[in-house]
Motif scaffolding. Structure first.
Motif, PDB file in Angstrom:
ATOM      1  N   LEU A 265      31.262  37.419  36.969  1.00  0.00           N
ATOM      2  CA  LEU A 265      30.811  36.771  38.199  1.00  0.00           C
ATOM      3  C   LEU A 265      30.514  37.800  39.286  1.00  0.00           C
ATOM      4  CD1 LEU A 265      33.406  33.841  38.395  1.00  0.00           C
ATOM      5  CD2 LEU A 265      31.081  33.765  37.474  1.00  0.00           C
ATOM      6  N   ASN A 266      29.603  37.454  40.188  1.00  0.00           N
ATOM      7  CA  ASN A 266      29.289  38.318  41.326  1.00  0.00           C
ATOM      8  C   ASN A 266      30.544  38.570  42.158  1.00  0.00           C
ATOM      9  OD1 ASN A 266      26.586  38.535  40.746  1.00  0.00           O
ATOM     10  ND2 ASN A 266      25.992  36.777  42.017  1.00  0.00           N
ATOM     11  N   GLY A 267      30.779  39.837  42.474  1.00  0.00           N
ATOM     12  CA  GLY A 267      31.910  40.203  43.316  1.00  0.00           C
ATOM     13  C   GLY A 267      33.151  40.600  42.570  1.00  0.00           C
ATOM     14  N   PHE A 268      33.189  40.395  41.250  1.00  0.00           N
ATOM     15  CA  PHE A 268      34.386  40.718  40.482  1.00  0.00           C
ATOM     16  C   PHE A 268      34.186  41.878  39.512  1.00  0.00           C
ATOM     17  CE2 PHE A 268      35.291  36.357  41.764  1.00  0.00           C
ATOM     18  CZ  PHE A 268      36.609  36.465  42.175  1.00  0.00           C
ATOM     19  N   GLY A 269      32.966  42.151  39.090  1.00  0.00           N
ATOM     20  CA  GLY A 269      32.727  43.221  38.122  1.00  0.00           C
ATOM     21  C   GLY A 269      32.695  44.581  38.793  1.00  0.00           C
ATOM     22  N   ASN A 270      31.756  45.391  38.411  1.00  0.00           N
ATOM     23  CA  ASN A 270      31.545  46.718  39.003  1.00  0.00           C
ATOM     24  C   ASN A 270      32.809  47.571  38.956  1.00  0.00           C
ATOM     25  OD1 ASN A 270      28.921  45.837  39.527  1.00  0.00           O
ATOM     26  ND2 ASN A 270      29.458  45.111  41.561  1.00  0.00           N
ATOM     27  N   ARG A 271      33.333  47.921  40.140  1.00  0.00           N
ATOM     28  CA  ARG A 271      34.438  48.896  40.194  1.00  0.00           C
ATOM     29  C   ARG A 271      35.815  48.239  40.165  1.00  0.00           C
ATOM     30  NH1 ARG A 271      30.663  50.267  43.837  1.00  0.00           N
ATOM     31  NH2 ARG A 271      31.838  49.413  45.577  1.00  0.00           N
ATOM     32  N   MET A 272      35.904  46.947  39.947  1.00  0.00           N
ATOM     33  CA  MET A 272      37.202  46.276  39.971  1.00  0.00           C
ATOM     34  C   MET A 272      37.967  46.554  38.666  1.00  0.00           C
ATOM     35  SD  MET A 272      38.037  42.312  40.993  1.00  0.00           S
ATOM     36  CE  MET A 272      37.349  42.504  42.635  1.00  0.00           C
ATOM     37  N   GLY A 273      39.196  47.034  38.803  1.00  0.00           N
ATOM     38  CA  GLY A 273      40.002  47.380  37.634  1.00  0.00           C
ATOM     39  C   GLY A 273      40.589  46.158  36.950  1.00  0.00           C
ATOM     40  N   ARG A 274      41.082  46.389  35.741  1.00  0.00           N
ATOM     41  CA  ARG A 274      41.654  45.310  34.928  1.00  0.00           C
ATOM     42  C   ARG A 274      42.815  44.627  35.646  1.00  0.00           C
ATOM     43  NH1 ARG A 274      40.635  42.363  30.075  1.00  0.00           N
ATOM     44  NH2 ARG A 274      42.603  41.350  29.567  1.00  0.00           N
ATOM     45  N   ARG A 275      43.682  45.431  36.280  1.00  0.00           N
ATOM     46  CA  ARG A 275      44.856  44.853  36.944  1.00  0.00           C
ATOM     47  C   ARG A 275      44.438  43.928  38.090  1.00  0.00           C
ATOM     48  NH1 ARG A 275      49.837  48.387  39.529  1.00  0.00           N
ATOM     49  NH2 ARG A 275      51.095  46.631  40.236  1.00  0.00           N
ATOM     50  N   GLN A 276      43.409  44.349  38.852  1.00  0.00           N
ATOM     51  CA  GLN A 276      42.914  43.497  39.941  1.00  0.00           C
ATOM     52  C   GLN A 276      42.328  42.203  39.390  1.00  0.00           C
ATOM     53  OE1 GLN A 276      40.445  46.754  41.672  1.00  0.00           O
ATOM     54  NE2 GLN A 276      41.158  45.926  43.625  1.00  0.00           N
ATOM     55  N   LEU A 277      41.540  42.336  38.338  1.00  0.00           N
ATOM     56  CA  LEU A 277      40.943  41.141  37.742  1.00  0.00           C
ATOM     57  C   LEU A 277      42.013  40.171  37.272  1.00  0.00           C
ATOM     58  CD1 LEU A 277      38.042  42.802  35.709  1.00  0.00           C
ATOM     59  CD2 LEU A 277      37.767  41.167  37.582  1.00  0.00           C
ATOM     60  N   GLU A 278      43.078  40.716  36.722  1.00  0.00           N
ATOM     61  CA  GLU A 278      44.155  39.849  36.215  1.00  0.00           C
ATOM     62  C   GLU A 278      44.849  39.089  37.338  1.00  0.00           C
ATOM     63  OE1 GLU A 278      46.538  42.534  33.955  1.00  0.00           O
ATOM     64  OE2 GLU A 278      45.351  42.292  32.111  1.00  0.00           O
ATOM     65  N   GLN A 279      45.008  39.739  38.506  1.00  0.00           N
ATOM     66  CA  GLN A 279      45.679  39.038  39.604  1.00  0.00           C
ATOM     67  C   GLN A 279      44.788  37.906  40.140  1.00  0.00           C
ATOM     68  OE1 GLN A 279      46.550  41.733  42.799  1.00  0.00           O
ATOM     69  NE2 GLN A 279      44.408  41.987  43.412  1.00  0.00           N
ATOM     70  N   TRP A 280      43.459  38.120  40.155  1.00  0.00           N
ATOM     71  CA  TRP A 280      42.561  37.052  40.598  1.00  0.00           C
ATOM     72  C   TRP A 280      42.506  35.935  39.554  1.00  0.00           C
ATOM     73  CZ3 TRP A 280      42.641  37.867  45.298  1.00  0.00           C
ATOM     74  CH2 TRP A 280      42.349  39.099  45.888  1.00  0.00           C
ATOM     75  N   GLN A 281      42.493  36.308  38.281  1.00  0.00           N
ATOM     76  CA  GLN A 281      42.470  35.284  37.232  1.00  0.00           C
ATOM     77  C   GLN A 281      43.761  34.464  37.254  1.00  0.00           C
ATOM     78  OE1 GLN A 281      39.859  34.442  35.219  1.00  0.00           O
ATOM     79  NE2 GLN A 281      41.162  32.693  34.653  1.00  0.00           N
ATOM     80  N   ALA A 282      44.877  35.126  37.556  1.00  0.00           N
ATOM     81  CA  ALA A 282      46.150  34.404  37.649  1.00  0.00           C
ATOM     82  C   ALA A 282      46.086  33.353  38.763  1.00  0.00           C
ATOM     83  CB  ALA A 282      47.294  35.391  37.915  1.00  0.00           C
ATOM     84  N   ALA A 283      45.428  33.696  39.863  1.00  0.00           N
ATOM     85  CA  ALA A 283      45.259  32.735  40.961  1.00  0.00           C
ATOM     86  C   ALA A 283      44.412  31.547  40.508  1.00  0.00           C
ATOM     87  CB  ALA A 283      44.625  33.416  42.164  1.00  0.00           C
ATOM     88  N   VAL A 284      43.324  31.844  39.788  1.00  0.00           N
ATOM     89  CA  VAL A 284      42.474  30.764  39.264  1.00  0.00           C
ATOM     90  C   VAL A 284      43.283  29.888  38.311  1.00  0.00           C
ATOM     91  CG1 VAL A 284      40.437  30.235  37.863  1.00  0.00           C
ATOM     92  CG2 VAL A 284      40.345  32.110  39.533  1.00  0.00           C
ATOM     93  N   ASP A 285      44.060  30.526  37.463  1.00  0.00           N
ATOM     94  CA  ASP A 285      44.855  29.771  36.484  1.00  0.00           C
ATOM     95  C   ASP A 285      45.882  28.872  37.168  1.00  0.00           C
ATOM     96  OD1 ASP A 285      43.440  30.980  34.444  1.00  0.00           O
ATOM     97  OD2 ASP A 285      44.981  32.494  34.001  1.00  0.00           O
ATOM     98  N   ARG A 286      46.478  29.350  38.238  1.00  0.00           N
ATOM     99  CA  ARG A 286      47.443  28.520  38.979  1.00  0.00           C
ATOM    100  C   ARG A 286      46.754  27.259  39.510  1.00  0.00           C
ATOM    101  NH1 ARG A 286      49.234  33.608  40.799  1.00  0.00           N
ATOM    102  NH2 ARG A 286      48.123  33.430  42.798  1.00  0.00           N
ATOM    103  N   ALA A 287      45.549  27.433  40.026  1.00  0.00           N
ATOM    104  CA  ALA A 287      44.807  26.282  40.541  1.00  0.00           C
ATOM    105  C   ALA A 287      44.405  25.330  39.416  1.00  0.00           C
ATOM    106  CB  ALA A 287      43.565  26.762  41.297  1.00  0.00           C
ATOM    107  N   ARG A 288      44.032  25.901  38.275  1.00  0.00           N
ATOM    108  CA  ARG A 288      43.634  25.067  37.130  1.00  0.00           C
ATOM    109  C   ARG A 288      44.807  24.241  36.602  1.00  0.00           C
ATOM    110  NH1 ARG A 288      38.955  26.997  33.936  1.00  0.00           N
ATOM    111  NH2 ARG A 288      40.083  26.233  32.130  1.00  0.00           N
ATOM    112  N   ALA A 289      46.023  24.779  36.766  1.00  0.00           N
ATOM    113  CA  ALA A 289      47.209  24.117  36.193  1.00  0.00           C
ATOM    114  C   ALA A 289      47.838  23.085  37.125  1.00  0.00           C
ATOM    115  CB  ALA A 289      48.251  25.178  35.828  1.00  0.00           C
TER     116      ALA A 289
END
Length: 394
Positions: A265-289
């Motif tokens: 997605l726009n704004g998440f790729g490029n220079r964003m590291g795996r650890r950062q992506l995981e913290q944002w995905q965890a936030a999405v997952d909390r909302a999904r649950a």
């Protein structure tokens, strides 16, 4: 004007220098010019990173509120003195945080609006009213930088150099137009207003929120916004530097199922590291649950009238009243040579039109305006026009 009259003063950054400044400004005469520089877009929050003052007999002072975080002694020394600020409501919150609260003020930007000036930025006002051109190239720099570069300090000192002169000229112009008492009522309202209440659900102000309609998607916005805010506060950086609003909305609309989908997605790729992506995905997952009962509602509870665009369907007569009232206020503002929103707030007009007084006379309309916070001068000017407009559309 390229240089302050007495040169650039040294930055006050210790208790001894601050005590000298407090004594000097307490012994000065006349109004005191006050300004503050923030680091919006760079740091978390709206704290002050430089405070500038100038007063007859005291000269100019530049104070570092990071090194001297408690300026309540200076605020007390200037109690009862008129403070001259430009766009006061922008600076008062950060000044209040460090103990500086005026009891009287003169707002040169608001004065310019009431006097009918088309451009009311400080540079434009100084040039139009006093004939000086101020260099305004450092307004958006990172004022949390230490040490502050000399050109920035020069700019900061010049911001208060002519503020009292501008105040004096605007006072004469307002008096000439018969608006000086109006301005004084406005200044008193600003000085006496309590601190604003914390905004409810600030995540709803995410740019692009109008695209987000489903409750599950709203929950993603909320979770990402709150996660971003915690990170920004911990790192003391602007939230936009942690994650952009566009990225938050993209994630809410897409509801990515995993880190790989998020990274696309726009704004998440490029220079964003795996650890950062995981913290944002965890936030999405909390909302999904979240269970349905815990999902946010699509809109905030409405207090007051509905949006004007819905009036024609909900209450055609109220829509007619609003149309007539807006036209009357617009004509009056043009005649008085000031912006409509300074003559009377649009929200006040809407509220009176949505639920007008039962008796449409001057006394009841005036009481309704005052009840919604209109100042005495606004009530006096607007009431006759509103009575006619409301009666015509009754």
């Amino acid at each position: 004007m390229l240089e302050p009259r007495e040169g650039i003063p040294p930055v006050i950054a210790d208790d001894a220098a601050l005590a000298e400044a407090v004594a000097a400004f307490a012994a000065g005469s006349g109004p005191v010019a006050v300004d503050a520089e923030r680091a919006s877009g760079y740091r978390y929050g709206q704290r002050a990173y430089l405070v500038q003052l100038r007063r007859e007999g005291a000269g100019t002072a530049l104070i570092d509120p990071v090194a001297c975080p408690d300026l309540s002694g200076l605020g007390e020394a200037l109690s009862g003195v008129e403070w001259v600020l430009h766009a006061a409501t922008q600076d008062l919150p950060c000044l209040r945080e460090i103990g500086m609260v005026p009891t009287r003020l003169f707002d040169t930007e608001l004065a310019g609006r009431l006097a009918g000036f088309p451009r009311v930025g400080l540079g434009a006002m100084v040039e139009n009213v006093l004939g000086y051109v101020l260099e305004k190239g450092h307004s958006a720099v990172d004022w949390s930088t230490r040490p502050l570069p000399e050109p920035w300090l020069r700019y900061a000192a010049l911001d208060v150099e002519l503020l009292v002169d501008l105040r004096d000229a605007l006072e004469k112009e307002l008096d000439r137009q018969g608006k000086l008492d109006w301005a004084r009522q406005e200044f008193h309202a600003i000085a006496s207003a309590p601190p604003p209440e914390p905004r409810k659900d600030p995540w709803r102000r995410t740019s692009g929120m109008h695209k987000v309609r489903r409750r599950r998607q709203l929950a993603v916005v909320r979770e990402l916004w709150q996660t971003r805010d915690r990170i920004a506060q911990r790192r003391d950086v602007s939230p936009g530097m942690v994650l952009g609003d566009t990225a938050i909305v993209e994630a809410a609309l897409s509801l990515p199922a995993n880190v790989q989908a998020l990274a696309a997605l726009n704004g998440f790729g490029n220079r964003m590291g795996r650890r950062q992506l995981e913290q944002w995905q965890a936030a999405v997952d909390r909302a999904r649950a979240l269970p349905d009962a815990q999902l946010p509602q699509p809109g905030q509870p409405v207090t007051g009238p509905p949006p004007p665009r819905a009036w024609a369907d909900k209450d055609p007569q109220a829509a007619a009243r609003l149309s007539a009232a807006r036209a009357a206020v617009s004509e009056l503002a043009e005649r008085l040579n000031m912006p409509q929103e300074n003559l009377i707030t649009p929200d006040t007009v809407r509220r009176v039109c949505w639920e007008p007084p039962q008796v449409l006379d001057a006394e009841s309309v005036a009481a309704a305006l005052a009840g919604y916070g209109a100042r005495a001068w606004q009530v006096e000017q607007v009431t006759p026009a509103l009575v006619v407009a409301l009666a015509q559309s009754a």
